[in-house]
Motif scaffolding. Structure first.
Motif, PDB file in Angstrom:
ATOM      1  N   UNK A  70       0.832  -1.202   0.000  1.00  0.00           N
ATOM      2  CA  UNK A  70       0.000   0.000   0.000  1.00  0.00           C
ATOM      3  C   UNK A  70       0.868   1.255   0.000  1.00  0.00           C
ATOM      4  N   UNK A  71       1.891   1.276   0.822  1.00  0.00           N
ATOM      5  CA  UNK A  71       2.771   2.438   0.885  1.00  0.00           C
ATOM      6  C   UNK A  71       3.543   2.672  -0.401  1.00  0.00           C
ATOM      7  N   UNK A  72       3.747   1.601  -1.154  1.00  0.00           N
ATOM      8  CA  UNK A  72       4.461   1.701  -2.428  1.00  0.00           C
ATOM      9  C   UNK A  72       3.522   1.968  -3.606  1.00  0.00           C
ATOM     10  N   UNK A  73       2.218   2.119  -3.316  1.00  0.00           N
ATOM     11  CA  UNK A  73       1.250   2.382  -4.377  1.00  0.00           C
ATOM     12  C   UNK A  73       0.937   1.176  -5.237  1.00  0.00           C
ATOM     13  N   UNK A  74       1.150  -0.017  -4.666  1.00  0.00           N
ATOM     14  CA  UNK A  74       0.944  -1.255  -5.430  1.00  0.00           C
ATOM     15  C   UNK A  74      -0.265  -2.054  -4.949  1.00  0.00           C
ATOM     16  N   UNK A  75      -1.060  -1.482  -4.049  1.00  0.00           N
ATOM     17  CA  UNK A  75      -2.225  -2.203  -3.517  1.00  0.00           C
ATOM     18  C   UNK A  75      -3.401  -1.249  -3.431  1.00  0.00           C
ATOM     19  N   UNK A  76      -4.401  -1.473  -4.276  1.00  0.00           N
ATOM     20  CA  UNK A  76      -5.615  -0.658  -4.270  1.00  0.00           C
ATOM     21  C   UNK A  76      -6.717  -1.369  -3.487  1.00  0.00           C
ATOM     22  N   UNK A  77      -7.346  -0.658  -2.571  1.00  0.00           N
ATOM     23  CA  UNK A  77      -8.465  -1.209  -1.823  1.00  0.00           C
ATOM     24  C   UNK A  77      -9.750  -1.161  -2.651  1.00  0.00           C
ATOM     25  N   UNK A  78      -9.811  -0.247  -3.621  1.00  0.00           N
ATOM     26  CA  UNK A  78     -10.990  -0.130  -4.468  1.00  0.00           C
ATOM     27  C   UNK A  78     -10.607   0.556  -5.773  1.00  0.00           C
ATOM     28  N   UNK A  79     -11.501   0.485  -6.759  1.00  0.00           N
ATOM     29  CA  UNK A  79     -11.308   1.117  -8.060  1.00  0.00           C
ATOM     30  C   UNK A  79     -11.898   2.524  -8.000  1.00  0.00           C
ATOM     31  N   UNK A  80     -11.059   3.547  -8.007  1.00  0.00           N
ATOM     32  CA  UNK A  80     -11.529   4.923  -7.858  1.00  0.00           C
ATOM     33  C   UNK A  80     -12.467   5.336  -8.993  1.00  0.00           C
ATOM     34  N   UNK A  81     -12.140   4.936 -10.208  1.00  0.00           N
ATOM     35  CA  UNK A  81     -12.985   5.302 -11.356  1.00  0.00           C
ATOM     36  C   UNK A  81     -14.370   4.682 -11.238  1.00  0.00           C
ATOM     37  N   UNK A  82     -14.424   3.418 -10.856  1.00  0.00           N
ATOM     38  CA  UNK A  82     -15.708   2.752 -10.711  1.00  0.00           C
ATOM     39  C   UNK A  82     -16.514   3.351  -9.561  1.00  0.00           C
ATOM     40  N   UNK A  83     -15.821   3.752  -8.489  1.00  0.00           N
ATOM     41  CA  UNK A  83     -16.537   4.363  -7.363  1.00  0.00           C
ATOM     42  C   UNK A  83     -17.162   5.693  -7.782  1.00  0.00           C
ATOM     43  N   UNK A  84     -16.456   6.467  -8.567  1.00  0.00           N
ATOM     44  CA  UNK A  84     -17.017   7.726  -9.070  1.00  0.00           C
ATOM     45  C   UNK A  84     -18.254   7.453  -9.911  1.00  0.00           C
ATOM     46  N   UNK A  85     -18.197   6.386 -10.704  1.00  0.00           N
ATOM     47  CA  UNK A  85     -19.337   6.045 -11.560  1.00  0.00           C
ATOM     48  C   UNK A  85     -20.529   5.580 -10.740  1.00  0.00           C
ATOM     49  N   UNK A  86     -20.295   4.753  -9.736  1.00  0.00           N
ATOM     50  CA  UNK A  86     -21.423   4.239  -8.957  1.00  0.00           C
ATOM     51  C   UNK A  86     -22.124   5.370  -8.208  1.00  0.00           C
ATOM     52  N   UNK A  87     -21.357   6.341  -7.709  1.00  0.00           N
ATOM     53  CA  UNK A  87     -21.984   7.484  -7.050  1.00  0.00           C
ATOM     54  C   UNK A  87     -22.705   8.377  -8.060  1.00  0.00           C
ATOM     55  N   UNK A  88     -22.175   8.468  -9.268  1.00  0.00           N
ATOM     56  CA  UNK A  88     -22.847   9.254 -10.307  1.00  0.00           C
ATOM     57  C   UNK A  88     -24.162   8.602 -10.710  1.00  0.00           C
ATOM     58  N   UNK A  89     -24.182   7.284 -10.768  1.00  0.00           N
ATOM     59  CA  UNK A  89     -25.387   6.555 -11.180  1.00  0.00           C
ATOM     60  C   UNK A  89     -26.434   6.482 -10.072  1.00  0.00           C
TER      61      UNK A  89
END
Length: 316
Positions: free
Chosen positions: A280-299
């Motif tokens: 996570x500290x190295x930017x190699x572990x995502x807890x969620x997909x940011x783009x998809x989260x933006x879409x789900x809130x938009x929808x």
């Protein structure tokens, strides 16, 4: 080996006289590279010692860096249920894992292996917590309510959170070891993180095991709804992504049961959490997909109302 630290911490915690200060002294004896604070908080049913350990990363925000900060919470009611029960209770595994992770990270730091990002670990130490009725097995209670826990365990600097909790008192995950939940963020239950699933397979050496969760589980305690346990209660106090790491068994085990902790299972969680912290500290572990989260809130809009106790709506 992290098993050494699990054994040492278990021996320390398995005492009527253990306090947050004794845990602090133990950790400081490993390395002075951490910032450790203890605060005693009183509730209607006694008191508990909240402990916070901050480990600065090589590129951590505490040093003016840009690497994200991982929060690791040991969630529990208490490590003991005295005088009703003698000894360390199953519910204490969350604190045991959290402090063992801190011990191993401090040991690594003392040997020159600092992680990239900051790590903030929080939990509380209570050897005489109350119990509460629950089906199928009794829950451990706590001297303080869930609001107080979140106030002392969920901090603003946490960019993502692992919430570790004994989750043995159920019939839905029948596996001895540990399981991870889907990611919870701002009232949404999202897909299970692929990166976390990969780290699970690498650290545990088996196919990943997941804990099913429901909408009820991500709402605050005290609203009258059923909760599998408090593993995802940190998610009601933050908009950062939260993943539960559940220490599990094949059979339903009460949180107030003694002689029911398995150091080797806790050690698996310790190794998993440390590997997550590295990635996570190295930017190699995502807890969620940011783009998809933006879409789900938009929808579908925001779901932050699920982070509140809600409001009663009269039937039409």
């Amino acid at each position: 080996m992290s098993l050494k630290h699990v054994m040492e911490v278990l021996e320390l915690m398995d005492s009527k006289f253990v306090t947050g200060e004794s845990i602090k002294s133990y950790l400081e004896g490993i390395s002075s590279n951490g910032d450790i604070s203890v605060e005693t908080v009183f509730g209607e049913k006694g008191s508990t010692d909240f402990i916070k350990i901050t480990l600065a990363g090589e590129n951590g925000k505490s040093k003016g860096g840009t690497s994200p900060t991982l929060g690791i919470i040991g969630r529990l009611g208490g490590i003991g249920a005295r005088p009703e029960m003698k000894g360390f209770v199953s519910d204490g595994d969350g604190a045991l894992a959290c402090i063992s992770i801190a011990a191993k990270l401090l040991d690594m730091s003392g040997k020159g292996d600092d992680l990239r990002g900051d790590i903030v670990l929080t939990t509380h130490i209570c050897p005489d917590a109350p119990t509460t009725p629950h089906e199928p097995v009794a829950f451990m209670g706590s001297p303080v309510d869930i609001l107080a826990m979140n106030q002392h365990e969920v901090t603003a600097e946490m960019d993502a959170i692992i919430s570790i909790d004994t989750t043995k008192g159920n019939m839905i995950t029948n596996h001895k070891g540990f399981a991870i939940t889907p990611t919870v963020k701002a009232g949404y239950i999202l897909k299970v993180s692929d990166d976390l699933l990969h780290i699970y397979t690498q650290s545990a050496g088996i196919l990943p095991v997941t804990l099913p969760i429901t909408t009820q589980d991500i709402t605050p305690y005290g609203n009258g709804l059923y909760h599998v346990n408090s593993i995802l209660q940190p998610a009601v106090a933050t908009n950062a992504p939260v993943v539960g790491v559940a220490i599990t068994t094949e059979t339903a085990v009460a949180g107030c049961a003694t002689g029911a902790s398995h150091p080797t299972d806790v050690e698996q969680v310790v190794r998993f959490a440390i590997e997550v912290a590295k990635s996570f500290g190295e930017g190699k572990c995502d807890f969620y997909d940011e783009t998809e989260f933006e879409l789900i809130e938009k929808l579908y809009g925001t779901m932050n109302h699920l982070q509140t106790k809600g409001s009663k709506v009269e039937a039409v």
